[in-house]
Scaffold this motif. Sequence first.
Motif, mmCIF file in Angstrom:
data_model
loop_
_atom_site.group_PDB
_atom_site.id
_atom_site.type_symbol
_atom_site.label_atom_id
_atom_site.label_comp_id
_atom_site.label_asym_id
_atom_site.label_seq_id
_atom_site.Cartn_x
_atom_site.Cartn_y
_atom_site.Cartn_z
ATOM 1 N N ASP A 1 59.998 -0.430 54.444
ATOM 2 C CA ASP A 1 59.711 -0.207 53.029
ATOM 3 C C ASP A 1 60.795 -0.748 52.112
ATOM 4 N N LEU A 2 62.010 -0.893 52.637
ATOM 5 C CA LEU A 2 63.131 -1.350 51.822
ATOM 6 C C LEU A 2 64.119 -2.095 52.702
ATOM 7 N N ILE A 3 64.568 -3.261 52.231
ATOM 8 C CA ILE A 3 65.645 -3.999 52.875
ATOM 9 C C ILE A 3 66.859 -3.962 51.959
ATOM 10 N N VAL A 4 67.996 -3.536 52.507
ATOM 11 C CA VAL A 4 69.271 -3.572 51.803
ATOM 12 C C VAL A 4 70.116 -4.617 52.506
ATOM 13 N N GLN A 5 70.386 -5.713 51.820
ATOM 14 C CA GLN A 5 71.109 -6.820 52.461
ATOM 15 C C GLN A 5 72.517 -6.959 51.905
ATOM 16 N N ARG B 1 60.326 -13.570 53.325
ATOM 17 C CA ARG B 1 59.445 -13.846 52.188
ATOM 18 C C ARG B 1 58.080 -13.191 52.377
ATOM 19 N N ARG B 2 57.565 -13.260 53.588
ATOM 20 C CA ARG B 2 56.263 -12.669 53.866
ATOM 21 C C ARG B 2 56.300 -11.153 53.681
ATOM 22 N N ALA B 3 57.373 -10.523 54.146
ATOM 23 C CA ALA B 3 57.482 -9.073 54.031
ATOM 24 C C ALA B 3 57.594 -8.643 52.568
ATOM 25 N N VAL B 4 58.417 -9.339 51.792
ATOM 26 C CA VAL B 4 58.567 -8.972 50.381
ATOM 27 C C VAL B 4 57.247 -9.177 49.642
ATOM 28 N N ALA B 5 56.580 -10.287 49.889
ATOM 29 C CA ALA B 5 55.297 -10.536 49.230
ATOM 30 C C ALA B 5 54.266 -9.462 49.570
ATOM 31 N N ALA B 6 54.399 -8.870 50.752
ATOM 32 C CA ALA B 6 53.470 -7.816 51.181
ATOM 33 C C ALA B 6 53.876 -6.432 50.686
ATOM 34 N N GLY B 7 55.032 -6.324 50.017
ATOM 35 C CA GLY B 7 55.396 -5.052 49.413
ATOM 36 C C GLY B 7 56.721 -4.458 49.826
ATOM 37 N N ASP C 1 53.584 -8.393 46.092
ATOM 38 C CA ASP C 1 53.576 -6.947 45.887
ATOM 39 C C ASP C 1 54.963 -6.335 45.999
ATOM 40 N N GLY C 2 55.990 -7.159 46.190
ATOM 41 C CA GLY C 2 57.336 -6.646 46.411
ATOM 42 C C GLY C 2 58.203 -6.664 45.171
ATOM 43 N N ARG C 3 59.241 -5.841 45.219
ATOM 44 C CA ARG C 3 60.208 -5.744 44.143
ATOM 45 C C ARG C 3 61.598 -6.116 44.665
ATOM 46 N N GLY D 1 68.326 1.238 41.989
ATOM 47 C CA GLY D 1 67.649 0.048 42.473
ATOM 48 C C GLY D 1 67.067 0.224 43.864
ATOM 49 N N LEU D 2 67.759 0.979 44.704
ATOM 50 C CA LEU D 2 67.223 1.268 46.040
ATOM 51 C C LEU D 2 65.868 1.957 45.938
ATOM 52 N N LEU D 3 65.792 2.930 45.063
ATOM 53 C CA LEU D 3 64.544 3.690 44.916
ATOM 54 C C LEU D 3 63.456 2.853 44.259
ATOM 55 N N TRP D 4 63.830 2.114 43.211
ATOM 56 C CA TRP D 4 62.827 1.350 42.468
ATOM 57 C C TRP D 4 62.239 0.221 43.310
ATOM 58 N N ALA D 5 63.079 -0.396 44.135
ATOM 59 C CA ALA D 5 62.598 -1.538 44.926
ATOM 60 C C ALA D 5 61.701 -1.102 46.077
ATOM 61 N N THR D 6 61.827 0.116 46.528
ATOM 62 C CA THR D 6 61.085 0.575 47.704
ATOM 63 C C THR D 6 59.592 0.412 47.530
ATOM 64 N N ARG D 7 58.936 0.039 48.603
ATOM 65 C CA ARG D 7 57.498 -0.177 48.609
ATOM 66 C C ARG D 7 56.756 0.968 47.906
ATOM 67 N N THR D 8 55.833 0.603 47.032
ATOM 68 C CA THR D 8 54.998 1.601 46.377
ATOM 69 C C THR D 8 53.569 1.455 46.878
#
Length: 233
Positions: free
Chosen positions: A52-56, A72-78, A195-197, A222-229
Motif C-alpha cells: 500500500d505504501l513504498i518509503v524509499q 511504475r506499474r505498482a504506483v499506477a495501480a494505487g 491511481d497512485g500518489r 505524507g506517509l499517510l496521504w500517499a498510502t493506497r486509498t
Amino acid sequence: MKALVVRGGWEGHQPVKATELFLPFLEKNGYRIRIEESPAIYADVSEMAETDLIVQCMTMSEISKEQVAGLRRAVAAGTGFTGWHGGIADSYRASSDYLQLVGGQFATHPSKEPGRCGGGQEDNYLPYTVNLTALGRDHPITAGLDDFDLETEQYWVLHDDLIDVLATTTHPVRPWHPWHRPITSPAIWTRLWGDGRIVISTPGHSLDVLENPNVRTVIERGLLWATRTASGS
C-alpha cells in the motif's frame, strides 16, 4: 496496510537510521512493514500488488528496467510512493523512466562562498526558507504549517509541471555563482500517477533535519496521504 521500506545507496544520507526514525510512526498507525536493501523487490509483481505504501531512501544507486517498470506499474495501480531528499529525488540517475515517475530531479545544492569551504558536507549547509504555496496552505500534508527556516542542503531541482507544489525555496544570487537572478525550486511536492500518489520532500539530508518538527510533520503526513486509498487518487 502494508508498507515497504526500500533503503540503501550513498551512506552519507544514513539510510538505515533515517528510515528507522519513521518506523514507530508507521507501526503506530497500523502498518505491517517489510524492509529491503535494494530495489530488486520492485520487480516482484505479486509483492508489489499487496503493498500500500513504498518509503524509499535510496540515494543514487542503480535500477534495472524490470525493477523500474514494476515500480511504475505498482504506483499506477494505487501503491503510494514517498521519501525525502536524495533518497527519492536523487535516485537512479540513469533511469529516465524513474525520473518521469517522480517528476523532479536533484541538480545541485549551491555551496558557501569558496573561501569558507573546507571540503566537507558542511560546505553546502546554507540558511534558507521553505515557503508554502497557496496550495500548500490548504493541502492535508502542509495545512496549518507556516513558512519555516532550515540550515542544511538547499536542493536545486529540475522538474516538470505535472507536480503539485506545496512549498518552494529560492536560491539567491551570490557573487561567486554564475546565475543572474534568483531561482525558485519546489521543496515539497505531490504527484498523481494513475491511481497512485507520490509525495517528495527535499529537506532531509541529515537526522537533525528529519527531526525538525516541520520536516517531520510533512514526512509523516505524507506517509499517510500517499498510502493506497480505496477510491484511488
